[in-house]
Design a protein around this motif. Structure first.
Motif, PDB file in Angstrom:
ATOM      1  N   ASN A  43      10.868   8.061  -3.044  1.00 59.13           N
ATOM      2  CA  ASN A  43      10.034   7.251  -2.027  1.00 59.13           C
ATOM      3  C   ASN A  43       9.153   8.995  -1.483  1.00 59.13           C
ATOM      4  OD1 ASN A  43       8.134   4.390  -2.516  1.00 59.13           O
ATOM      5  ND2 ASN A  43      10.323   4.363  -2.923  1.00 59.13           N
ATOM      6  N   MET A  44       9.851   9.338  -0.197  1.00 66.95           N
ATOM      7  CA  MET A  44       9.189  10.422   0.925  1.00 66.95           C
ATOM      8  C   MET A  44       8.855  11.612  -0.432  1.00 66.95           C
ATOM      9  SD  MET A  44      11.131   8.918   4.050  1.00 66.95           S
ATOM     10  CE  MET A  44      12.739   9.499   3.429  1.00 66.95           C
TER      11      MET A  44
ATOM     12  N   GLY B 222       1.693  14.239  -3.020  1.00 67.33           N
ATOM     13  CA  GLY B 222       1.059  13.516  -2.910  1.00 67.33           C
ATOM     14  C   GLY B 222      -0.081  14.135  -2.068  1.00 67.33           C
ATOM     15  N   GLN B 223       0.418  14.683  -0.372  1.00 64.64           N
ATOM     16  CA  GLN B 223       0.052  14.750   0.234  1.00 64.64           C
ATOM     17  C   GLN B 223       0.003  16.500   0.133  1.00 64.64           C
ATOM     18  OE1 GLN B 223       3.052  14.627   3.464  1.00 64.64           O
ATOM     19  NE2 GLN B 223       2.388  13.015   4.077  1.00 64.64           N
TER      20      GLN B 223
ATOM     21  N   LEU C 259       7.125  11.612  -2.671  1.00 71.94           N
ATOM     22  CA  LEU C 259       6.543  11.095  -3.129  1.00 71.94           C
ATOM     23  C   LEU C 259       5.224  10.963  -2.672  1.00 71.94           C
ATOM     24  CD1 LEU C 259       5.773  10.583  -6.150  1.00 71.94           C
ATOM     25  CD2 LEU C 259       5.765   8.313  -6.119  1.00 71.94           C
ATOM     26  N   ASP C 260       5.506  10.794  -1.675  1.00 77.19           N
ATOM     27  CA  ASP C 260       4.132  10.536  -0.054  1.00 77.19           C
ATOM     28  C   ASP C 260       4.141  12.248  -0.775  1.00 77.19           C
ATOM     29  OD1 ASP C 260       4.540   7.919  -0.226  1.00 77.19           O
ATOM     30  OD2 ASP C 260       6.201   7.875   1.691  1.00 77.19           O
TER      31      ASP C 260
ATOM     32  N   PRO D   7      -9.041   6.222   5.299  1.00 77.42           N
ATOM     33  CA  PRO D   7      -8.148   5.750   4.189  1.00 77.42           C
ATOM     34  C   PRO D   7      -7.727   4.110   4.316  1.00 77.42           C
ATOM     35  CG  PRO D   7      -7.231   6.043   6.224  1.00 77.42           C
ATOM     36  CD  PRO D   7      -8.835   5.768   6.072  1.00 77.42           C
TER      37      PRO D   7
ATOM     38  N   ARG E 210      -0.778  17.311  -3.297  1.00 81.27           N
ATOM     39  CA  ARG E 210      -2.222  17.868  -4.477  1.00 81.27           C
ATOM     40  C   ARG E 210      -3.406  18.127  -3.788  1.00 81.27           C
ATOM     41  NH1 ARG E 210      -0.856  14.139  -9.201  1.00 81.27           N
ATOM     42  NH2 ARG E 210      -2.958  15.016  -9.419  1.00 81.27           N
ATOM     43  N   GLU E 211      -3.289  16.502  -2.878  1.00 74.93           N
ATOM     44  CA  GLU E 211      -4.695  16.951  -1.831  1.00 74.93           C
ATOM     45  C   GLU E 211      -4.819  18.056  -1.016  1.00 74.93           C
ATOM     46  OE1 GLU E 211      -3.856  13.172   0.435  1.00 74.93           O
ATOM     47  OE2 GLU E 211      -4.234  12.204  -1.769  1.00 74.93           O
TER      48      GLU E 211
ATOM     49  N   PHE F 273      11.287   1.484   2.249  1.00 76.45           N
ATOM     50  CA  PHE F 273      11.511   2.085   0.975  1.00 76.45           C
ATOM     51  C   PHE F 273      12.009   1.249  -0.411  1.00 76.45           C
ATOM     52  CE2 PHE F 273      11.608   5.199   3.647  1.00 76.45           C
ATOM     53  CZ  PHE F 273       9.906   5.480   3.240  1.00 76.45           C
TER      54      PHE F 273
ATOM     55  N   TYR G 268      -1.382   4.819  -1.648  1.00 73.58           N
ATOM     56  CA  TYR G 268      -0.634   6.619  -0.355  1.00 73.58           C
ATOM     57  C   TYR G 268      -0.703   7.465  -0.937  1.00 73.58           C
ATOM     58  CZ  TYR G 268       2.387   2.824   1.726  1.00 73.58           C
ATOM     59  OH  TYR G 268       3.253   2.080   2.545  1.00 73.58           O
ATOM     60  N   SER G 269      -1.362   8.308  -0.682  1.00 73.43           N
ATOM     61  CA  SER G 269      -0.872   9.931  -1.101  1.00 73.43           C
ATOM     62  C   SER G 269      -0.312  10.023  -2.776  1.00 73.43           C
ATOM     63  CB  SER G 269      -0.469  11.153  -0.186  1.00 73.43           C
ATOM     64  OG  SER G 269      -1.426  10.561   0.823  1.00 73.43           O
ATOM     65  N   GLY G 270       0.960   9.859  -3.275  1.00 74.06           N
ATOM     66  CA  GLY G 270       1.094  10.261  -4.236  1.00 74.06           C
ATOM     67  C   GLY G 270       1.401   8.686  -5.191  1.00 74.06           C
TER      68      GLY G 270
ATOM     69  N   LYS H 125      -4.598   9.964   5.929  1.00 73.65           N
ATOM     70  CA  LYS H 125      -4.223   9.009   4.182  1.00 73.65           C
ATOM     71  C   LYS H 125      -2.426   9.342   4.995  1.00 73.65           C
ATOM     72  CE  LYS H 125      -4.387   7.148   0.892  1.00 73.65           C
ATOM     73  NZ  LYS H 125      -4.257   6.339   1.351  1.00 73.65           N
ATOM     74  N   SER H 126      -1.947  10.872   5.591  1.00 70.40           N
ATOM     75  CA  SER H 126      -0.735  11.437   5.827  1.00 70.40           C
ATOM     76  C   SER H 126      -0.282  10.674   6.841  1.00 70.40           C
ATOM     77  CB  SER H 126      -0.584  13.123   5.957  1.00 70.40           C
ATOM     78  OG  SER H 126      -1.502  13.289   5.018  1.00 70.40           O
TER      79      SER H 126
ATOM     80  N   GLU I 122       1.768   7.262   6.494  1.00 74.64           N
ATOM     81  CA  GLU I 122       2.945   8.046   5.883  1.00 74.64           C
ATOM     82  C   GLU I 122       4.349   8.402   6.960  1.00 74.64           C
ATOM     83  OE1 GLU I 122       0.058   8.310   1.290  1.00 74.64           O
ATOM     84  OE2 GLU I 122       1.433   9.456   2.982  1.00 74.64           O
TER      85      GLU I 122
ATOM     86  N   HIS J 164       0.060  -1.044   5.766  1.00 76.52           N
ATOM     87  CA  HIS J 164      -0.437   0.210   5.578  1.00 76.52           C
ATOM     88  C   HIS J 164      -1.726   0.502   6.734  1.00 76.52           C
ATOM     89  CE1 HIS J 164       0.556   4.370   4.263  1.00 76.52           C
ATOM     90  NE2 HIS J 164      -0.220   4.031   3.439  1.00 76.52           N
TER      91      HIS J 164
ATOM     92  N   LEU K 171     -11.125   9.476   0.106  1.00 78.34           N
ATOM     93  CA  LEU K 171      -9.640   9.313   0.969  1.00 78.34           C
ATOM     94  C   LEU K 171     -10.124   8.803   2.335  1.00 78.34           C
ATOM     95  CD1 LEU K 171      -7.796  13.038   1.021  1.00 78.34           C
ATOM     96  CD2 LEU K 171      -6.840  10.914  -0.247  1.00 78.34           C
TER      97      LEU K 171
END
Lengths: 167, 258
Positions: free
Chosen positions: B49-50, B56-57, B52-53, A90, B59-60, A143, A56-58, B135-136, B139, A167, A87
């Motif tokens: 969690n959301m 992450g987006q 954090l997603d 994915p 940061r990229e 989650f 996951y991205s984060g 990637k996004s 999510e 995913h 990336l």
């Protein structure tokens, strides 16, 4: 130094062997190779380059995984590898090895179901309980304890369990 | 001494990328404010969690903006050393959490949009943007489902949850128009196949929104007057307060690391 006497192919093999032993810090029964997080190992001008991809991205485990790869390669006599995050394409749970799925189940986490309908907005999912095997289960939360997991409960044995999200 | 703001050379591609990065960071930060305060444990974890997603987006996207800009800034400088007027996020996303219904509606409006937007952006001719989008979108699909389910539960729940959910829709509706607006800077990138034109996504977005809202026994406002400004740095008073918390360590102790 060991790297000087190995051919590129041998060096690559040794680096892959070492890197593929690194485990996910949050699910320590799975290696990054089982997960499909380890994408590639290349040797360029005698230097090792490892490519990894986040689930996951984060995902906060990525920094830890990078460090663990460096340490594992160091132990295998390979100094200062380059670790690259890619990336594309994915990451998908379809990359998880069969071995990885079995290890997850034995650890008490229901493995991701192959190509389930993530897009179905309110789609019904059938997840088998990793404890007793019953299909009589229910979703508690989309989650869970980490980005990659959801929280489920088995109505047969009454045990809550983690489900590795598709995913 | 407090750390000074950075300067950013806002070429169209840098600006475009920063706008998306700011969206993700600001909404991610808002969700993180729920950590330890959500109505129940499962929801506490879901919101974090959301968040954090989204982090992450962000940061990229910031890292890519830094690369396009030529490396004088980096992801941390973009996040910590720009002031309100330099932020380019949608006004919707900086709105305070309010009650749980308001957070849910804000999340729902944005996630339903982001999901369509990222899927469209997978076809961007810019390989980094298309990779981030691919990637996004995985999510955002979860974020849409999660917020849809909650909105239905709240709207079709008790009298009080219905009232609060409807109030949240009425209050946030005027911020949704900005998601679909485009300025000249973006128009050039859209024509070049790099950026995504959000306007054609609106009918589908409205479709998703309407069907969930009606299943929730709620209604969308008739009023179509829309508030704008975030994309050009004109923000509501809420963003300053948010940034003062998000940036306090870097502003007070410039360059602090751990």
């Amino acid at each position: 130094m060991v790297t000087a006497v190995l051919s590129d192919a041998d060096l690559r093999w040794r680096a892959w062997e070492a890197a593929s032993q690194v485990v996910d810090p949050e699910i320590p029964v799975l290696t990054i190779a089982d997960l499909g997080v380890l994408r590639d190992v290349q040797v360029r001008d005698g230097r090792v380059e490892v490519a990894i991809t986040p689930t996951y991205s984060g995902c906060p485990a990525m920094n830890m995984i990078e460090l663990e790869i460096e340490l594992a390669l160091e132990r295998a006599g390979i100094a200062r590898p380059t670790i690259r995050t890619v990336l594309s394409p994915p990451w998908t749970t379809d990359w998880m090895s069969e071995d990885g799925r079995n290890k997850l189940r034995a650890y008490g986490i229901a493995p991701p179901q192959a190509s389930s309908s993530r897009r179905a907005l309110f789609g019904e999912q059938q997840v088998a309980c990793p404890q007793c095997g019953s299909g009589d289960t229910e979703l508690l939360s989309e989650f869970g304890s980490t980005s990659c997991k959801a929280l489920w409960r088995c109505k047969a044995c009454r045990e809550p369990f983690d489900y590795f999200k598709c995913h | 001494m407090a750390a000074a703001n950075i300067t950013v050379s806002e070429t169209p591609l840098v600006l475009y990328t920063l706008r998306r990065a700011d969206d993700a960071l600001i909404l991610g930060h808002r969700l993180s404010e729920w950590c330890g305060h959500a109505p129940m444990l499962e929801e506490d974890m879901a919101l974090a969690n959301m968040g954090l997603d989204l982090l992450g987006q962000a940061r990229e996207l910031y890292s890519y903006a830094a690369k396009v800009e030529g490396g004088r800034n980096d992801e941390d400088k973009f996040a910590y050393l720009r002031d309100v007027r330099q932020y380019r996020n949608l006004l919707l996303l900086e709105q305070p959490n309010g009650d749980f219904a308001r957070t849910t509606v804000r999340q729902f409006f944005y996630a339903a949009f982001a999901d369509l937007y990222w899927r469209a952006m997978m076809r961007s001719s810019d390989p980094t943007l298309s990779a981030i989008a691919a990637k996004s979108e995985k999510e955002s699909a979860y974020h849409v489902r999660h917020s849809s389910e909650w909105l239905i539960r709240l709207g079709d729940g008790t009298e009080e949850s219905h009232r609060r959910a409807q109030a949240a829709i009425d209050e946030l509706w005027a911020f949704t128009g900005e998601m679909f607006s485009v300025d000249d800077s973006e128009r050039g990138l859209i024509d070049a196949g790099i950026a995504i034109d959000p306007a054609p996504l609106r009918p589908q977005w409205l479709n998703t929104i309407s069907s969930v809202v009606s299943e929730a026994t709620l209604a969308l406002p008739d009023n179509d007057w829309m508030q704008q400004g975030g994309r050009s740095g004109r923000h509501s008073e809420h963003l300053g307060h948010l940034l003062s918390e998000l940036q306090s360590i870097q502003r007070s102790f410039p360059g602090a690391t751990w």
